[in-house]
Design a protein around this motif. Structure first.
Motif, PDB file in Angstrom:
ATOM      1  N   VAL A   5       0.787  -1.211  -0.069  1.00  0.00           N
ATOM      2  CA  VAL A   5      -0.140  -0.135   0.081  1.00  0.00           C
ATOM      3  C   VAL A   5       0.877   1.264  -0.057  1.00  0.00           C
ATOM      4  CG1 VAL A   5      -1.807   1.342   1.301  1.00  0.00           C
ATOM      5  CG2 VAL A   5      -1.745  -1.266   1.319  1.00  0.00           C
ATOM      6  N   CYS A   6       0.497   2.124  -0.872  1.00  0.00           N
ATOM      7  CA  CYS A   6       1.631   3.447  -1.020  1.00  0.00           C
ATOM      8  C   CYS A   6       0.673   4.380  -0.477  1.00  0.00           C
ATOM      9  CB  CYS A   6       1.907   3.677  -2.381  1.00  0.00           C
ATOM     10  SG  CYS A   6       2.744   2.051  -3.367  1.00  0.00           S
ATOM     11  N   ILE A   7       1.290   5.113   0.395  1.00  0.00           N
ATOM     12  CA  ILE A   7       0.472   6.287   1.358  1.00  0.00           C
ATOM     13  C   ILE A   7       1.321   7.550   0.778  1.00  0.00           C
ATOM     14  CG2 ILE A   7      -0.513   4.809   2.691  1.00  0.00           C
ATOM     15  CD1 ILE A   7       1.367   5.845   5.015  1.00  0.00           C
ATOM     16  N   THR A   8       0.757   8.722   0.873  1.00  0.00           N
ATOM     17  CA  THR A   8       1.298   9.821   0.962  1.00  0.00           C
ATOM     18  C   THR A   8       1.123  10.504   2.346  1.00  0.00           C
ATOM     19  OG1 THR A   8      -0.789  10.998   0.278  1.00  0.00           O
ATOM     20  CG2 THR A   8       0.895  10.452  -1.578  1.00  0.00           C
ATOM     21  N   TYR A  38      -7.520   9.409  -0.025  1.00  0.00           N
ATOM     22  CA  TYR A  38      -7.383   8.167  -0.977  1.00  0.00           C
ATOM     23  C   TYR A  38      -6.553   7.170  -0.597  1.00  0.00           C
ATOM     24  CZ  TYR A  38     -10.086  11.484  -4.033  1.00  0.00           C
ATOM     25  OH  TYR A  38     -10.903  12.182  -4.583  1.00  0.00           O
ATOM     26  N   ASP A  39      -5.563   7.352  -0.212  1.00  0.00           N
ATOM     27  CA  ASP A  39      -4.710   6.468   0.328  1.00  0.00           C
ATOM     28  C   ASP A  39      -5.168   5.458   1.459  1.00  0.00           C
ATOM     29  OD1 ASP A  39      -2.997   7.831  -1.417  1.00  0.00           O
ATOM     30  OD2 ASP A  39      -1.910   8.751   0.113  1.00  0.00           O
ATOM     31  N   GLU A  40      -5.828   6.248   2.360  1.00  0.00           N
ATOM     32  CA  GLU A  40      -6.424   5.791   3.664  1.00  0.00           C
ATOM     33  C   GLU A  40      -7.496   4.491   3.251  1.00  0.00           C
ATOM     34  OE1 GLU A  40      -6.510   8.051   6.934  1.00  0.00           O
ATOM     35  OE2 GLU A  40      -7.766   6.665   7.977  1.00  0.00           O
ATOM     36  N   ASN A  61       6.102   4.661   1.640  1.00  0.00           N
ATOM     37  CA  ASN A  61       6.181   6.108   1.682  1.00  0.00           C
ATOM     38  C   ASN A  61       7.393   6.662   0.938  1.00  0.00           C
ATOM     39  OD1 ASN A  61       6.826   8.925   3.054  1.00  0.00           O
ATOM     40  ND2 ASN A  61       5.144   9.058   2.056  1.00  0.00           N
ATOM     41  N   VAL A  62       7.355   7.334   0.121  1.00  0.00           N
ATOM     42  CA  VAL A  62       8.567   7.990  -0.415  1.00  0.00           C
ATOM     43  C   VAL A  62       8.595   9.328   0.259  1.00  0.00           C
ATOM     44  CG1 VAL A  62       9.833   8.951  -2.359  1.00  0.00           C
ATOM     45  CG2 VAL A  62       8.409   6.796  -2.710  1.00  0.00           C
ATOM     46  N   GLY A  63       9.484   9.695   1.281  1.00  0.00           N
ATOM     47  CA  GLY A  63       9.494  10.990   1.668  1.00  0.00           C
ATOM     48  C   GLY A  63      10.727  10.961   2.796  1.00  0.00           C
ATOM     49  N   MET A 113      -3.039   2.052  -4.342  1.00  0.00           N
ATOM     50  CA  MET A 113      -2.505   3.303  -3.911  1.00  0.00           C
ATOM     51  C   MET A 113      -3.953   4.212  -3.713  1.00  0.00           C
ATOM     52  SD  MET A 113       0.446   3.787  -6.511  1.00  0.00           S
ATOM     53  CE  MET A 113       1.570   2.793  -7.017  1.00  0.00           C
ATOM     54  N   GLY A 114      -3.731   5.316  -3.651  1.00  0.00           N
ATOM     55  CA  GLY A 114      -4.799   6.472  -4.031  1.00  0.00           C
ATOM     56  C   GLY A 114      -5.504   6.518  -5.280  1.00  0.00           C
ATOM     57  N   ARG A 115      -6.638   7.176  -5.457  1.00  0.00           N
ATOM     58  CA  ARG A 115      -6.652   7.576  -6.947  1.00  0.00           C
ATOM     59  C   ARG A 115      -5.837   8.790  -7.167  1.00  0.00           C
ATOM     60  NH1 ARG A 115     -12.411  10.168  -8.801  1.00  0.00           N
ATOM     61  NH2 ARG A 115     -11.189  10.601 -10.518  1.00  0.00           N
ATOM     62  N   GLU A 116      -5.766   9.686  -6.159  1.00  0.00           N
ATOM     63  CA  GLU A 116      -4.715  10.693  -6.280  1.00  0.00           C
ATOM     64  C   GLU A 116      -4.140  11.291  -5.042  1.00  0.00           C
ATOM     65  OE1 GLU A 116      -7.047  13.730  -8.641  1.00  0.00           O
ATOM     66  OE2 GLU A 116      -6.865  15.059  -6.964  1.00  0.00           O
ATOM     67  N   SER A 117      -3.003  11.802  -5.047  1.00  0.00           N
ATOM     68  CA  SER A 117      -2.643  12.689  -3.973  1.00  0.00           C
ATOM     69  C   SER A 117      -3.176  13.867  -3.677  1.00  0.00           C
ATOM     70  CB  SER A 117      -1.061  12.900  -3.993  1.00  0.00           C
ATOM     71  OG  SER A 117      -0.872  13.662  -5.172  1.00  0.00           O
ATOM     72  N   ILE A 118      -3.212  14.464  -2.658  1.00  0.00           N
ATOM     73  CA  ILE A 118      -4.095  15.572  -2.457  1.00  0.00           C
ATOM     74  C   ILE A 118      -3.256  16.717  -2.232  1.00  0.00           C
ATOM     75  CG2 ILE A 118      -6.236  14.602  -1.478  1.00  0.00           C
ATOM     76  CD1 ILE A 118      -5.358  16.088   1.383  1.00  0.00           C
ATOM     77  N   GLY A 122      -1.861  14.517  -9.017  1.00  0.00           N
ATOM     78  CA  GLY A 122      -1.300  14.040 -10.320  1.00  0.00           C
ATOM     79  C   GLY A 122      -2.237  12.979 -10.897  1.00  0.00           C
ATOM     80  N   GLY A 123      -2.707  11.812  -9.965  1.00  0.00           N
ATOM     81  CA  GLY A 123      -3.402  10.805 -10.403  1.00  0.00           C
ATOM     82  C   GLY A 123      -2.900   9.900 -11.261  1.00  0.00           C
ATOM     83  N   VAL A 124      -1.677  10.016 -11.347  1.00  0.00           N
ATOM     84  CA  VAL A 124      -0.648   9.154 -12.194  1.00  0.00           C
ATOM     85  C   VAL A 124       0.143   8.045 -11.843  1.00  0.00           C
ATOM     86  CG1 VAL A 124      -0.945  10.824 -14.185  1.00  0.00           C
ATOM     87  CG2 VAL A 124       0.868  11.127 -12.634  1.00  0.00           C
ATOM     88  N   VAL A 125       0.503   8.299 -10.216  1.00  0.00           N
ATOM     89  CA  VAL A 125       1.630   7.430 -10.088  1.00  0.00           C
ATOM     90  C   VAL A 125       1.362   5.967 -10.170  1.00  0.00           C
ATOM     91  CG1 VAL A 125       2.815   6.758  -7.963  1.00  0.00           C
ATOM     92  CG2 VAL A 125       2.811   8.875  -8.536  1.00  0.00           C
ATOM     93  N   HIS A 126      -0.067   5.366 -10.035  1.00  0.00           N
ATOM     94  CA  HIS A 126      -0.192   4.016 -10.082  1.00  0.00           C
ATOM     95  C   HIS A 126      -0.126   3.669 -11.587  1.00  0.00           C
ATOM     96  CE1 HIS A 126      -3.857   6.437 -10.661  1.00  0.00           C
ATOM     97  NE2 HIS A 126      -3.841   6.865  -9.161  1.00  0.00           N
TER      98      HIS A 126
HETATM   99  N1  LIG Z   1       5.467  10.266  -2.054  1.00  0.00           N
HETATM  100  C1  LIG Z   1       4.805   9.093  -1.962  1.00  0.00           C
HETATM  101  N2  LIG Z   1       5.114   7.847  -1.230  1.00  0.00           N
HETATM  102  C2  LIG Z   1       3.936   6.864  -1.686  1.00  0.00           C
HETATM  103  N3  LIG Z   1       3.089   6.881  -2.277  1.00  0.00           N
HETATM  104  C3  LIG Z   1       2.976   7.750  -3.134  1.00  0.00           C
HETATM  105  C4  LIG Z   1       3.667   8.937  -3.147  1.00  0.00           C
HETATM  106  N4  LIG Z   1       3.128   9.920  -3.855  1.00  0.00           N
HETATM  107  C5  LIG Z   1       2.132   9.249  -4.408  1.00  0.00           C
HETATM  108  N5  LIG Z   1       1.897   8.105  -3.834  1.00  0.00           N
HETATM  109  C6  LIG Z   1       0.683   6.945  -4.508  1.00  0.00           C
HETATM  110  O1  LIG Z   1       0.218   7.254  -5.718  1.00  0.00           O
HETATM  111  C7  LIG Z   1      -1.022   7.657  -5.710  1.00  0.00           C
HETATM  112  C8  LIG Z   1      -1.438   8.761  -6.636  1.00  0.00           C
HETATM  113  O2  LIG Z   1      -0.589   9.873  -6.466  1.00  0.00           O
HETATM  114  P1  LIG Z   1      -0.459  11.037  -7.706  1.00  0.00           P
HETATM  115  O3  LIG Z   1      -0.113  10.620  -8.868  1.00  0.00           O
HETATM  116  O4  LIG Z   1       0.574  12.111  -7.175  1.00  0.00           O
HETATM  117  O5  LIG Z   1      -1.721  11.776  -7.546  1.00  0.00           O
HETATM  118  C9  LIG Z   1      -1.495   8.304  -4.016  1.00  0.00           C
HETATM  119  O6  LIG Z   1      -2.878   8.261  -4.136  1.00  0.00           O
HETATM  120  C10 LIG Z   1      -0.277   7.523  -3.314  1.00  0.00           C
HETATM  121  O7  LIG Z   1      -0.974   6.097  -3.292  1.00  0.00           O
END
Ligand SMILES: Nc1ncnc2c1ncn2[C@@H]1O[C@H](COP(=O)(O)O)[C@@H](O)[C@H]1O
Ligand SMILES: Cc1cc2nc3c(=O)[nH]c(=O)nc-3n(C[C@H](O)[C@H](O)[C@H](O)COP(=O)(O)OP(=O)(O)OC[C@H]3O[C@@H](n4cnc5c(N)ncnc54)[C@H](O)[C@@H]3O)c2cc1C
Lengths: 245, 321
Positions: A5-8, A38-40, A61-63, A113-118, A122-126
């Motif tokens: 599970v990838c979380i922001t 969304y990650d939740e 988490n990448v952070g 993953m979540g649909r997008e980070s808030i 982006g909505g693109v990482v997945h």
């Molecule tokens: N820094 C991060 N670390 C881990 N997961 C991430 C990170 N950034 C984005 N994601 C995952 O990718 C999803 C879509 O992110 P995004 O494309 O930024 O909207 C998020 O809901 C997370 O599940």
């Protein structure tokens, strides 16, 4: 079964957003950070699946080190172990490369993953991670049922939903009402302190996106009130003043 | 060199948001001194395809064979990658949607391209760099980005760029491209979709209702007002959580983000999470019986009053528009 599970780690949805004077940096003073909403949903779904399928949940988490309280919260909710890639995310491509590097040899059956980070929306990482790993991906997922290795999914589309089937492994971007958020109990909170949290160093990525600067929207002018007894006046204003009718 | 634009459709016609993307593509192609090529995948007739010409495309690539019958981000990404290489696209533009961003995420990896989603204006050109502006923190802030590298893939926010309508008659070419085997792993079962309704995300006007409307039985007046205005209907999160309205109508931070010309909110308090989904709207009207409702601070026009009295009067007035 193993679920990633990838979380922001993002500002709480009620946070006031501001930036440094040079407009280059997010101002985190006084901001409460949370697991992306969304990650939740993704994490809650993983916990449901864990109960039913005897799964192990790894949260990623990448952070920087400052995200660890948020990671611990995910462990309290029900993840078994955590990985933090020790890097400040610069853009979606960078994050996707880091996640793919972790997932590549991890033997995960499912990546949620979540649909997008808030924060960066982006909505693109997945999709990027799935492409890098050569896996199918679906987003936004509102329902996910697992029967053996076969998943039945309801994906939101504009104006409705699409039902589809896919076999493990795959990547999903989750949203409500996929699962109910879980409230960590005392035992979860206690055990979260001792669950393993591994820190790994990032892989090198050649970036092609630079965030030059940030800004805030112009303040909104005062609302123009129309008397409740004469709503037709509203249309008059919308037509002749705002010109949107 | 060229600018390639993916045209997304609904009910066999090209979506307005995609025509906006073509118009933006045309404006960008002018700056880059290159050609504007649109690509449409699926069953469109000549009339529908010529909408792309009017919006600025000089050439339309039409793909009907070898693709799934329903929209598939996976399949379409491989088609677009093939087309982008063939026409040597330096920029691929899409409109922001779940499909658009699903395609974009894979395409950017396949083309090794810099990407940005939800861009708010025609990108600025500075040598080999494209400068774009997008909203972040769900509408609470903006970011300016520089995209580098030979190819860029960008999705455009809806209703952000004016539509061009005086283009040319485009040449149409039918083509086929290789579709990734991965696409077949997602097995489409069926679609459940209200047909004929105006799509919330595409609508110029949205009429939205909140918990102040008390129950699903009171949505008749919201639907009637929407119909008279040619609007789509939306709702707040509790309303969809309570199953008063379908989930795809839920607007806000965790729901649909809309950016219509006009957003009319009835009986919605204006919680920050709801505002996050509507801040891109050009004009906001709020109808609420509580003058202290936070939504009035985000509104352009407001009526303080009981929805059950105000909305019927608005319906009467709308009939005379
Ligand atoms: N820094 C991060 N670390 C881990 N997961 C991430 C990170 N950034 C984005 N994601 C995952 O990718 C999803 C879509 O992110 P995004 O494309 O930024 O909207 C998020 O809901 C997370 O599940
Ligand atoms: C993480 C998170 C994410 C969230 N995401 C979203 C989201 O995406 N979208 C969303 O909408 N919410 C979201 N919320 C919920 C949000 O905080 C609010 O609870 C919600 O928006 C309130 O909905 P409402 O305005 O319909 O209801 P209420 O807050 O109950 O407001 C009802 C309003 O109706 C008015 N009213 C009552 N009767 C009448 C009448 N007869 N005539 C006129 N007005 C009347 C009242 O004065 C009141 O202002 C989220 C919350 C969290 C914590």
């Amino acid at each position: 079964m193993k679920i990633l599970v990838c979380i922001t780690n993002v500002p709480d949805t009620t946070s006031k957003i501001s930036f440094s004077d040079d407009k280059k940096k997010f101002n985190d003073a006084g901001v409460q950070f949370i697991i992306g909403p969304y990650d939740e949903y993704a994490l809650s779904k993983a916990v449901d699946l864990k109960e039913k399928n005897n799964a192990t949940i790894v949260v990623l988490n990448v952070g920087g080190p400052e995200t660890e309280p948020t990671i611990r919260k995910a462990l309290a909710i029900g993840a078994d172990e955590a990985i933090r890639v020790n890097a400040t995310p610069t853009d979606a491509w960078f994050v996707a490369k880091q996640i793919a590097a972790v997932a590549k040899d991890g033997g995960y059956d499912l990546i949620l993953m979540g649909r997008e980070s808030i924060d960066f929306n982006g909505g693109v990482v997945h999709g990027m991670v799935a492409e890098l790993l050569g896996l199918p991906s679906v987003s936004p997922v509102m329902k996910l049922d697992l029967e053996g290795t076969k998943a039945t999914i309801a994906k939101e589309i504009e104006g409705g939903k699409e039902l589809l089937e896919v076999s493990l492994p795959f990547v999903a971007g989750c949203q409500e009402p996929i699962s109910e958020w879980k409230i960590p109990n005392m035992r979860g909170i206690m055990s979260a302190r001792t669950k393993p949290l591994t820190v790994v160093e990032p892989v090198a990525v050649e970036g092609n996106v630079v965030y030059d600067q940030f800004s805030l929207p112009a303040p909104k002018g005062a609302v123009k009130l129309v008397d409740a007894s004469d709503p037709a006046k509203l249309f008059d204003l919308l037509k002749n003043e705002a010109k949107v009718l | 060199m060229s600018v390639l634009i993916f045209a997304e459709g609904v009910d066999k016609s090209i979506k307005k948001s995609s025509l906006e993307a073509v118009s933006a593509g045309f404006a960008l192609a002018q700056k880059l001194n290159t050609e504007t090529i649109a690509i449409a995948i699926g069953d469109y007739d000549a009339v529908a395809l010529q909408e792309l010409g009017k919006a600025g495309a000089t050439k339309v690539i039409h793909v009907t064979a070898g693709v799934p019958a329903y929209p598939s981000a996976l399949a379409y990404a491989s088609v677009l990658a093939g087309a982008a290489k063939e026409v040597a696209a330096s920029v691929v533009l899409l409109s922001k949607s779940a499909l658009g961003d699903g395609i974009l995420s894979r395409l950017s990896v396949q083309l090794n391209a810099a990407s940005a989603t939800g861009v708010l204006a025609v990108p600025e050109v500075s040598g080999d760099v494209l400068k774009v502006r997008k909203s972040i923190y769900t509408g609470k802030a903006f970011a300016e980005l520089s995209l580098t590298g030979a190819v860029k893939v960008i999705s455009l926010a809806k209703n952000a760029v004016p539509l061009k309508e005086d283009g040319v008659v485009a040449t149409v070419e039918s083509k086929t491209y290789t579709v990734s085997d991965l696409a077949g792993k997602l097995v489409h079962q069926k679609e459940e979709k209200a047909s004929g309704d105006i799509l919330l995300t595409e609508a110029d006007i949205v009429v939205s209702g909140g918990r102040g409307l008390k129950g699903p039985e009171n949505w008749g007046m919201i639907e009637e007002l929407a119909k008279l205005l040619g609007a789509a209907t939306g709702c707040s999160k509790p309303v969809s959580d309570l199953d008063w309205r379908p989930h795809h109508e839920h607007v806000g931070q965790t729901g649909v983000k809309v950016s219509p010309n006009l957003y009319i909110a009835v009986g919605i308090s204006g919680a920050i999470q709801h505002l996050a989904g509507v801040s891109g709207s050009k004009v906001i009207v709020v109808i609420n019986k509580d003058p202290e409702a936070p939504f009035f601070k985000a509104a352009d026009y407001g009526i303080v009053g009981d929805a059950f009295e105000v909305v019927p009067k608005l319906i009467e007035a709308a009939k005379k528009l």
